[in-house]
Design a protein around this motif. Structure first.
Motif, PDB file in Angstrom:
ATOM      1  N   ALA A 339      -3.231   9.178  -1.557  1.00 17.45           N
ATOM      2  CA  ALA A 339      -3.257   9.556  -0.139  1.00 17.45           C
ATOM      3  C   ALA A 339      -4.707   9.760   0.271  1.00 17.45           C
ATOM      4  O   ALA A 339      -5.409  10.595  -0.302  1.00 17.45           O
ATOM      5  CB  ALA A 339      -2.444  10.825   0.105  1.00 17.45           C
ATOM      6  N   ILE A 340      -5.161   8.996   1.271  1.00 18.78           N
ATOM      7  CA  ILE A 340      -6.575   9.014   1.646  1.00 18.78           C
ATOM      8  C   ILE A 340      -6.725   9.133   3.154  1.00 18.78           C
ATOM      9  O   ILE A 340      -5.818   8.806   3.915  1.00 18.78           O
ATOM     10  CB  ILE A 340      -7.302   7.745   1.147  1.00 18.78           C
ATOM     11  N   ASN A 341      -7.896   9.609   3.548  1.00 18.48           N
ATOM     12  CA  ASN A 341      -8.199   9.763   4.968  1.00 18.48           C
ATOM     13  C   ASN A 341      -9.705   9.829   5.148  1.00 18.48           C
ATOM     14  O   ASN A 341     -10.442  10.001   4.175  1.00 18.48           O
ATOM     15  CB  ASN A 341      -7.535  11.033   5.522  1.00 18.48           C
ATOM     16  N   GLY A 342     -10.151   9.680   6.396  1.00 17.23           N
ATOM     17  CA  GLY A 342     -11.569   9.760   6.709  1.00 17.23           C
ATOM     18  C   GLY A 342     -11.892  11.037   7.457  1.00 17.23           C
ATOM     19  O   GLY A 342     -11.089  11.523   8.253  1.00 17.23           O
ATOM     20  N   SER A 343     -13.064  11.583   7.219  1.00 12.20           N
ATOM     21  CA  SER A 343     -13.445  12.848   7.859  1.00 12.20           C
ATOM     22  C   SER A 343     -13.607  12.717   9.365  1.00 12.20           C
ATOM     23  O   SER A 343     -13.534  13.718  10.084  1.00 12.20           O
ATOM     24  CB  SER A 343     -14.741  13.373   7.240  1.00 12.20           C
ATOM     25  N   HIS A 344     -13.837  11.485   9.864  1.00 11.45           N
ATOM     26  CA  HIS A 344     -14.009  11.271  11.295  1.00 11.45           C
ATOM     27  C   HIS A 344     -12.761  10.686  11.948  1.00 11.45           C
ATOM     28  O   HIS A 344     -12.834  10.134  13.048  1.00 11.45           O
ATOM     29  CB  HIS A 344     -15.203  10.343  11.550  1.00 11.45           C
ATOM     30  N   ASP A 345     -11.619  10.808  11.295  1.00  8.08           N
ATOM     31  CA  ASP A 345     -10.363  10.332  11.878  1.00  8.08           C
ATOM     32  C   ASP A 345      -9.970  11.269  13.019  1.00  8.08           C
ATOM     33  O   ASP A 345      -9.754  12.468  12.802  1.00  8.08           O
ATOM     34  CB  ASP A 345      -9.271  10.313  10.800  1.00  8.08           C
ATOM     35  N   MET A 346      -9.873  10.728  14.240  1.00 13.76           N
ATOM     36  CA  MET A 346      -9.490  11.512  15.405  1.00 13.76           C
ATOM     37  C   MET A 346      -8.015  11.344  15.757  1.00 13.76           C
ATOM     38  O   MET A 346      -7.552  11.898  16.743  1.00 13.76           O
ATOM     39  CB  MET A 346     -10.337  11.098  16.622  1.00 13.76           C
ATOM     40  N   GLN A 347      -7.271  10.590  14.966  1.00  8.16           N
ATOM     41  CA  GLN A 347      -5.862  10.349  15.247  1.00  8.16           C
ATOM     42  C   GLN A 347      -4.943  11.044  14.249  1.00  8.16           C
ATOM     43  O   GLN A 347      -3.914  11.592  14.631  1.00  8.16           O
ATOM     44  CB  GLN A 347      -5.577   8.841  15.278  1.00  8.16           C
ATOM     45  N   VAL A 348      -5.284  10.996  12.995  1.00 12.62           N
ATOM     46  CA  VAL A 348      -4.572  11.742  11.956  1.00 12.62           C
ATOM     47  C   VAL A 348      -5.645  12.526  11.218  1.00 12.62           C
ATOM     48  O   VAL A 348      -6.307  11.999  10.316  1.00 12.62           O
ATOM     49  CB  VAL A 348      -3.800  10.801  11.012  1.00 12.62           C
ATOM     50  N   GLU A 372     -10.584  12.527   0.628  1.00 11.93           N
ATOM     51  CA  GLU A 372     -11.152  12.417   1.976  1.00 11.93           C
ATOM     52  C   GLU A 372     -12.516  11.737   1.875  1.00 11.93           C
ATOM     53  O   GLU A 372     -13.355  12.134   1.066  1.00 11.93           O
ATOM     54  CB  GLU A 372     -11.310  13.795   2.614  1.00 11.93           C
ATOM     55  N   TYR A 373     -12.726  10.732   2.708  1.00 11.72           N
ATOM     56  CA  TYR A 373     -13.981   9.980   2.703  1.00 11.72           C
ATOM     57  C   TYR A 373     -14.874  10.443   3.853  1.00 11.72           C
ATOM     58  O   TYR A 373     -14.463  10.396   5.023  1.00 11.72           O
ATOM     59  CB  TYR A 373     -13.703   8.483   2.854  1.00 11.72           C
ATOM     60  N   PRO A 374     -16.079  10.878   3.540  1.00 13.48           N
ATOM     61  CA  PRO A 374     -16.979  11.331   4.610  1.00 13.48           C
ATOM     62  C   PRO A 374     -17.412  10.180   5.514  1.00 13.48           C
ATOM     63  O   PRO A 374     -17.709   9.084   5.044  1.00 13.48           O
ATOM     64  CB  PRO A 374     -18.169  11.918   3.847  1.00 13.48           C
ATOM     65  N   GLY A 375     -17.406  10.454   6.812  1.00 12.10           N
ATOM     66  CA  GLY A 375     -17.952   9.502   7.774  1.00 12.10           C
ATOM     67  C   GLY A 375     -17.089   8.312   8.102  1.00 12.10           C
ATOM     68  O   GLY A 375     -17.569   7.359   8.727  1.00 12.10           O
ATOM     69  N   LEU A 376     -15.793   8.326   7.728  1.00  8.99           N
ATOM     70  CA  LEU A 376     -14.909   7.211   8.054  1.00  8.99           C
ATOM     71  C   LEU A 376     -13.902   7.626   9.114  1.00  8.99           C
ATOM     72  O   LEU A 376     -13.451   8.771   9.160  1.00  8.99           O
ATOM     73  CB  LEU A 376     -14.159   6.732   6.801  1.00  8.99           C
ATOM     74  N   ASN A 377     -13.511   6.647   9.964  1.00  4.37           N
ATOM     75  CA  ASN A 377     -12.570   6.925  11.049  1.00  4.37           C
ATOM     76  C   ASN A 377     -11.141   6.533  10.653  1.00  4.37           C
ATOM     77  O   ASN A 377     -10.837   6.320   9.485  1.00  4.37           O
ATOM     78  CB  ASN A 377     -13.020   6.226  12.337  1.00  4.37           C
ATOM     79  N   HIS A 378     -10.273   6.410  11.644  1.00  3.58           N
ATOM     80  CA  HIS A 378      -8.858   6.138  11.382  1.00  3.58           C
ATOM     81  C   HIS A 378      -8.626   4.765  10.761  1.00  3.58           C
ATOM     82  O   HIS A 378      -7.648   4.559  10.049  1.00  3.58           O
ATOM     83  CB  HIS A 378      -8.073   6.260  12.693  1.00  3.58           C
ATOM     84  N   LEU A 379      -9.518   3.823  11.034  1.00  2.00           N
ATOM     85  CA  LEU A 379      -9.414   2.500  10.417  1.00  2.00           C
ATOM     86  C   LEU A 379     -10.226   2.403   9.129  1.00  2.00           C
ATOM     87  O   LEU A 379     -10.350   1.327   8.554  1.00  2.00           O
ATOM     88  CB  LEU A 379      -9.882   1.409  11.396  1.00  2.00           C
ATOM     89  N   PHE A 380     -10.787   3.534   8.685  1.00  2.00           N
ATOM     90  CA  PHE A 380     -11.616   3.586   7.475  1.00  2.00           C
ATOM     91  C   PHE A 380     -12.886   2.756   7.645  1.00  2.00           C
ATOM     92  O   PHE A 380     -13.342   2.089   6.722  1.00  2.00           O
ATOM     93  CB  PHE A 380     -10.815   3.155   6.249  1.00  2.00           C
ATOM     94  N   GLN A 381     -13.474   2.853   8.841  1.00  2.00           N
ATOM     95  CA  GLN A 381     -14.775   2.250   9.124  1.00  2.00           C
ATOM     96  C   GLN A 381     -15.843   3.336   9.072  1.00  2.00           C
ATOM     97  O   GLN A 381     -15.606   4.477   9.497  1.00  2.00           O
ATOM     98  CB  GLN A 381     -14.791   1.636  10.531  1.00  2.00           C
ATOM     99  N   HIS A 382     -17.028   2.990   8.594  1.00  2.00           N
ATOM    100  CA  HIS A 382     -18.152   3.918   8.683  1.00  2.00           C
ATOM    101  C   HIS A 382     -18.534   4.088  10.150  1.00  2.00           C
ATOM    102  O   HIS A 382     -18.596   3.106  10.906  1.00  2.00           O
ATOM    103  CB  HIS A 382     -19.357   3.381   7.907  1.00  2.00           C
ATOM    104  N   CYS A 383     -18.807   5.318  10.552  1.00  2.00           N
ATOM    105  CA  CYS A 383     -19.148   5.569  11.960  1.00  2.00           C
ATOM    106  C   CYS A 383     -19.826   6.923  12.077  1.00  2.00           C
ATOM    107  O   CYS A 383     -19.799   7.745  11.164  1.00  2.00           O
ATOM    108  CB  CYS A 383     -17.877   5.550  12.822  1.00  2.00           C
ATOM    109  N   GLN A 384     -20.433   7.137  13.216  1.00  2.00           N
ATOM    110  CA  GLN A 384     -20.866   8.466  13.607  1.00  2.00           C
ATOM    111  C   GLN A 384     -19.695   9.130  14.328  1.00  2.00           C
ATOM    112  O   GLN A 384     -18.803   8.450  14.844  1.00  2.00           O
ATOM    113  CB  GLN A 384     -22.089   8.395  14.530  1.00  2.00           C
ATOM    114  N   LEU A 385     -19.688  10.444  14.363  1.00  2.79           N
ATOM    115  CA  LEU A 385     -18.571  11.126  15.016  1.00  2.79           C
ATOM    116  C   LEU A 385     -18.403  10.658  16.457  1.00  2.79           C
ATOM    117  O   LEU A 385     -17.286  10.438  16.932  1.00  2.79           O
ATOM    118  CB  LEU A 385     -18.773  12.643  14.975  1.00  2.79           C
TER     119      LEU A 385
END
Length: 414
Positions: A339-348, A372-385
């Motif tokens: 079970a994985i997620n990104g720290s910048h996920d704004m949806q889940v 939990e992956y730092p700096g990744l969004n809901h699609l597991f892309q690297h991004c800024q917040l």
């Protein structure tokens, strides 16, 4: 994702000057505060010679939105997009339509030039010789009268007697094709390609009623989509071509993965940004996260979410999702779980949802991996917040470290 969706802060509508100067496709950027949204308009005539205008918003995955023509002259235009309460007026000037976009009392400049909008690069999508084989297959959920069509991808060097692991891929919310195509990305295509190059087979399929798949979507809930996925797992097991048969789901698909895990349908599950908390709480949390991102008061409550749902047309999917609490299914999942997620996920949101999954799996399988992956969004892309919702403009489809971890974890299962 579409049903587990962004708050659309600016539901974009548009229109176009056409007259004798405008035909075909035109595009422009709508500057709305911190967001820049590309708009594409398509001008045609129907067989009766009547002007037909449609609008695309690629960054939001919206295509062919109907536009009402109020006025169309050689030098000016006035158009409406009733479905999103938009009015656009513009004037032709030296090859450009200089116009104003108005929605809900807010006014923004929107100038249009000829041609399609240039799509961002997608460097991770496979091109040329793949080095592995794919085949078109189908399986059926007989109880629902649905036939699901998809792509079976076998890894490089695969032979019938080689019992490699295989994953069934389950898309996020909304009607999506086998590549989970959204915001100009094809996440499941990229994941399938990576897995094939690392010894893992996969089956990705068009959701019922999408692409080559049949079946009735109206009134269908997550439970119905889980039944579709279970039919795919059964097909893979019945084929006797593979070793362990797992399910990889994204967003709502991650929730469905736990449903199948609890039913002991799959040998292992990979939940990518799957919910761990009750649906109505997730919706309120999601909305507050996005309000904070836009500098708005973040005070949405579950009660408010429920009250607004009552004012909307009946929606079986949303009702089921809001009522569904994944706790029981997660606790009853004994097969290995990633079970994985990104720290910048704004949806889940990672903290609450991964936290719940970690709690419910505390006494579970020793092979479980929760990360939990730092700096990744809901699609597991690297991004800024600040750019965490700008899925379309980010060229990366899925972070390489996520792809590697998924392949390594599956290959390490015994």
């Amino acid at each position: 994702m579409k049903r587990i969706s962004l708050i659309v802060m600016f539901l974009i509508g548009t229109c176009m000057v056409r007259a004798q100067h405008i035909t075909g496709s035109w595009h422009g950027d709508l500057n709305a505060g911190s967001q820049k949204l590309g708009i594409v308009f398509h001008f045609e005539k129907d067989p009766a010679g009547k002007d037909v205008v449609k609008m695309d918003v690629p960054a939001q995955g919206a295509k062919d939105i109907p536009v009402k023509v109020d006025w169309l002259a050689d030098d000016s235009v006035s158009l409406q997009v009733p479905v999103i309460n938009v009015v656009y007026t513009g004037k032709w000037k030296e090859g450009t339509v200089e116009g104003t976009f108005v929605q809900h009392g807010m006014s923004f400049p929107l100038n249009l030039t000829t041609g399609e909008q240039d799509a961002p690069a997608r460097p991770q999508e496979p091109k040329g010789s793949l080095g592995y084989k794919t085949e078109e297959v189908s399986f059926s959920n007989d109880a629902a009268g649905a036939t699901l069509s998809g792509t079976l991808t076998c890894p490089a060097g695969y032979s019938e007697g080689k019992k490699v692991p295989v994953v069934l891929m389950v898309t996020g919310s909304g009607a999506q094709n086998r590549d989970e195509e959204v915001f100009g990305h094809k996440p499941f295509l990229v994941i399938a390609d990576y897995l094939a190059k690392n010894g893992i087979a996969s089956l990705r399929y068009d959701d019922r009623g999408v692409g080559r798949s049949t079946g009735n979507v109206k009134g269908a809930t997550s439970r119905d989509f889980a039944d579709d996925a279970a039919a795919g797992i059964a097909w893979l097991k019945d084929s006797r071509r593979f070793g362990k048969v797992g399910v990889l789901g994204h967003s709502e698909g991650g929730m469905i993965a736990f449903m199948l895990g609890a039913d002991s349908v799959a040998d292992f599950i990979v939940s990518m940004a799957g919910p761990g908390i009750k649906g109505d709480s997730l919706l309120a949390e999601q909305q507050n996260a996005q309000l904070r991102l836009y500098g708005k008061p973040a005070n949405r409550t579950v009660k408010q979410v429920r009250e607004e749902m009552k004012l909307q047309p009946k929606n079986a999917w949303l009702d089921y999702f809001a009522d569904y609490d994944p706790a029981s299914d997660i606790m009853n999942t004994t097969v290995p779980v990633m079970a994985i997620n990104g720290s910048h996920d704004m949806q889940v949101l990672a903290e609450s949802n991964l936290g719940a999954i970690r709690k419910y799996l505390a006494d579970g399988n020793r092979q479980n991996l929760i990360k939990e992956y730092p700096g990744l969004n809901h699609l597991f892309q690297h991004c800024q917040l600040a750019t965490s919702l700008d899925y379309y403009r980010i060229e990366e489809t899925c972070a390489p470290e996520v792809l590697k971890d998924i392949a390594d974890w599956i290959n390490a299962l015994r």
